[in-house]
Scaffold this motif. Structure first.
Motif, mmCIF file in Angstrom:
data_model
loop_
_atom_site.group_PDB
_atom_site.id
_atom_site.type_symbol
_atom_site.label_atom_id
_atom_site.label_comp_id
_atom_site.label_asym_id
_atom_site.label_seq_id
_atom_site.Cartn_x
_atom_site.Cartn_y
_atom_site.Cartn_z
ATOM 1 N N ALA A 1 7.346 -4.122 -1.407
ATOM 2 C CA ALA A 1 5.941 -4.224 -1.138
ATOM 3 C C ALA A 1 5.051 -3.585 -2.102
ATOM 4 N N VAL A 2 3.948 -4.426 -2.230
ATOM 5 C CA VAL A 2 2.919 -4.018 -3.355
ATOM 6 C C VAL A 2 1.301 -4.295 -2.641
ATOM 7 N N PHE A 3 0.664 -3.453 -3.121
ATOM 8 C CA PHE A 3 -0.917 -3.588 -2.593
ATOM 9 C C PHE A 3 -1.577 -3.991 -3.807
ATOM 10 N N GLY A 4 -2.573 -4.767 -3.378
ATOM 11 C CA GLY A 4 -3.633 -5.382 -4.548
ATOM 12 C C GLY A 4 -4.842 -6.030 -3.790
ATOM 13 N N ASP A 5 -6.176 -5.978 -4.445
ATOM 14 C CA ASP A 5 -7.050 -6.465 -3.736
ATOM 15 C C ASP A 5 -7.273 -7.814 -4.435
ATOM 16 N N VAL A 6 -6.747 -8.770 -3.652
ATOM 17 C CA VAL A 6 -6.639 -10.094 -4.198
ATOM 18 C C VAL A 6 -8.123 -10.822 -4.019
ATOM 19 N N ASP A 7 -8.798 -10.454 -3.141
ATOM 20 C CA ASP A 7 -10.075 -11.177 -3.077
ATOM 21 C C ASP A 7 -11.172 -10.199 -3.179
ATOM 22 N N ASN A 8 -11.136 -9.287 -3.982
ATOM 23 C CA ASN A 8 -11.976 -8.325 -4.392
ATOM 24 C C ASN A 8 -13.207 -7.998 -3.319
ATOM 25 N N ASP A 9 -12.747 -7.798 -2.150
ATOM 26 C CA ASP A 9 -13.486 -7.304 -1.314
ATOM 27 C C ASP A 9 -13.632 -5.706 -0.848
#
Length: 630
Positions: free
Chosen positions: A127-135
């Motif tokens: 599992a990995v976190f990332g702000d894909v929608d830049n919100d």
């Protein structure tokens, strides 16, 4: 009788190999470093459940089900405190989200999050976190075996929803790793998935490719074709973020076509040209290193570093790459690479962990070369290594190394090594059919291992001096014998030192709270990019992602410079918090802090503004003054 003779000869040869290991040089340990195992007391009570595959693989089930325990750290709900997501791989067993209570303790918030997965099909592996929608909040990507990977949009307050189908990132296969990066610097996070088993294999009856289902296989010919040069693994996948909502598969266009058995992937700027490069750790063959061509080519591609044998590799690769992490170990301003591997006294002494020092190429001023300093620094003997992290655990200004290990724990007096080596000899390294493998049963294969904590020792100041380390895990209180897999570093209690969570295979997770003593200064930085602030260069606009993946911060103290880079997830089944941690040692008055943003903006902090950063965690938005973290 011949079998007993062969086994006796094999035992003699393996025992002789143990003399090749050099004795460790005695050195004093840093007595200020102490860890206390505190998982249950802080609310991190989780036990990883193993996946169980088809009975057709019963002879080597412990081998095949030895992966899947992962951990990822991020501030999920935006309260300024780092939370933790951990996986489980058994059918019906839920992954779990633990939210930080604001004091370093945690509560289970899985049910409300709706991101538990539960493995109704396949098995969770990473599992990995990332702000894909830049919100402004981290989204979650879960990597699966035998089921579609899942992308969860963060809705705030610890709640998620599945957007996999709309985003078009539901790769079906056998992934073990993933990392977020902005490979084209357009201000949107892209996604690399590192796959292990192939998603399809040949049917001997028809000659056609068929989807590989390890729970209901049509063949047992699913294993790696060689222990050293296997090219029949699953293909890796690079997804380019189009608009924050959907992705395109650009794997072929970018040149990432090598079919290795990938276990981990990481991204970092290795040649200091501002563009994120890749290191992919492969099992049963050479690792892959790729340099980003963005400085000279639009759109960018990945150029493989090709070694003498025609493989993408940077030196004498030991064929069992398990983990990758980056850090400037020797202080020369370039990120070095740490890769775990396999070493077992008496049984396997010709490999070991690799510490690739990133050095100038004497034949090409525009290129880099890498020298393996694993043995010379004393950091190569990590047992059967898995997740590992470079970090400054004692805040003395020098990067240390923490590594977990252990493969399959069985009876101490019944080793699988002899049977394994005899099989390799008999089959002449042709190991593709699982049915040919000897039965494991309750045999041990590098189990009962303690983790490693290598503390870097102060150097003599010489420019060419090799870094020196001393192993001190047990003395520092890290004593469990579990089979560790993923590692997440986080300052869970915000006291300025890094705590360690370890996801253990089929066993309870361990949480080592850092009880660092003494009065060593530190700086913590949480960077936030401004996707709208990038400049236009030659008709193309460059930008930073909201969570600033790829941004680099440097701190100057006493004439030396430390560098850290914001990671989108690096290491085997591992992701640490985005916060950048700098130990200052005895330097309470640093000279400056400089941030190089992916947009191209360079921001320097010094004077009275810099003094306010020491001894606290600060939040810096691109181009704006620092402010205290919430």
């Amino acid at each position: 009788m011949n079998g007993w003779i062969r086994m006796g000869l094999m035992a003699a040869l393996l025992a002789a190999g143990s003399f090749l290991i050099r004795p460790k040089e005695a050195a004093p340990a840093d007595v200020s470093v102490r860890f206390q195992e505190s998982a249950k007391s802080v609310g991190l009570d989780h036990r990883h459940a193993l996946c169980l595959l088809s009975d057709r693989f019963s002879n080597i089930m412990p081998w095949l089900t030895s992966v899947g325990a992962a951990a990822a750290a991020a501030d999920v709900n935006g309260d300024g405190w780092t939370d933790l997501y951990v996986t489980s791989s058994g059918r019906g067993a839920s992954n779990r989200l633990f939210l930080n209570n604001g004091d370093g303790s945690f509560r289970d918030a899985t049910a409300a999050s709706e991101a538990g997965v539960g493995n109704p099909h396949g098995a969770s592996m990473h599992a990995v976190f990332g702000d894909v929608d830049n919100d402004g909040d981290p989204d979650l990507y879960v990597v699966m075996w035998g089921a579609s990977n899942r992308l969860f949009e963060n809705l705030g307050e610890g709640r998620f929803r599945d957007i996999t189908e709309a985003a078009r990132v539901g790769w079906w296969g056998y992934g073990n790793g993933a990392t977020f990066l902005d490979y084209d610097r357009d201000g949107l996070l892209d996604l690399l998935v590192a796959n292990y088993f192939p998603e399809a294999v040949g049917d001997e009856a028809t000659g056609a490719l068929r989807r590989l289902d390890l729970w209901d296989p049509f063949t047992t010919r699913v294993m790696h074709e060689s222990f050293t040069h296997a090219r029949n693994g699953g293909r890796n996948v690079l997804y380019r973020n189009r608009d924050g909502r959907s992705f395109d598969d650009v794997t072929a266009q970018t040149g990432l076509t090598y079919p290795g058995w990938s276990l981990a992937a990481g991204s970092a700027d290795l040649d200091n040209d501002g563009w994120p490069d890749l290191y992919i750790a492969d099992d049963f063959g050479p690792d892959e290193i790729y340099f980003n061509t963005g400085a000279s080519q639009t759109p960018p591609r990945f150029r493989p570093f090709v070694g003498d044998e025609g493989h993408p590799a940077i030196g004498d690769d030991w064929w069992k790459g398990m983990n990758t992490d980056f850090g400037d170990i020797d202080g020369n301003g370039y990120l070095d690479i740490y890769v775990t591997n396999i070493l077992a006294p008496r049984y396997k002494t010709d490999e070991g962990n690799m510490l690739w020092l990133n050095l100038p190429d004497p034949d090409d001023p525009n290129a880099r070369r890498f020298a393996n300093a694993g043995e010379s620094t004393g950091t190569h003997d990590g047992g059967w290594g898995w997740g590992a992290k470079l970090a400054d655990f004692n805040n003395d200004g020098l990067l240390d190394i923490f590594e977990v290990n252990g493969f399959v724990t069985g009876q101490r007096d019944k080793t699988y090594w002899y049977a394994l080596q005899e099989m390799v000899t008999q089959l002449k390294n042709a190991t593709g059919d699982a049915a040919d493998w000897p039965v494991m049963e309750d045999r041990d294969l590098s189990g009962h291992e303690t983790s490693r904590l290598w503390l870097q020792l102060p150097g003599d100041g010489g420019a060419e001096a090799t870094p020196r380390f001393v192993e001190t895990a047990v003395r520092a209180g890290i004593t469990d014998l579990y089979n560790g897999r993923g590692v997440a570093l986080l300052d869970a209690d915000r006291d300025g030192d890094l705590d360690i969570y370890v996801a253990n295979q089929g066993q309870p997770g361990t949480y080592y709270r850092n009880l660092l003593q003494g009065n060593r200064s530190w700086i913590g930085l949480i960077l936030e990019g401004d996707p709208s602030a990038g400049p236009a260069v030659s008709g193309r606009r460059y930008a930073s992602t909201r969570d600033a993946v790829g941004a680099r911060a440097s701190v100057s103290c006493f004439g030396s410079v430390q560098i850290r880079e914001v990671s989108g997830g690096t290491g085997y089944a591992s992701q640490s918090e985005r916060r950048l941690s700098f130990g200052l040692g005895g330097c309470s008055d640093p000279g400056w802090v400089e941030i190089r943003w992916p947009s191209g903006l360079v921001q320097r902090i010094e004077g009275t503004s810099l003094a306010g950063l020491v001894g606290r965690t600060s939040w810096i938005t691109e181009g704006r003054p620092a402010r205290p973290a919430p």
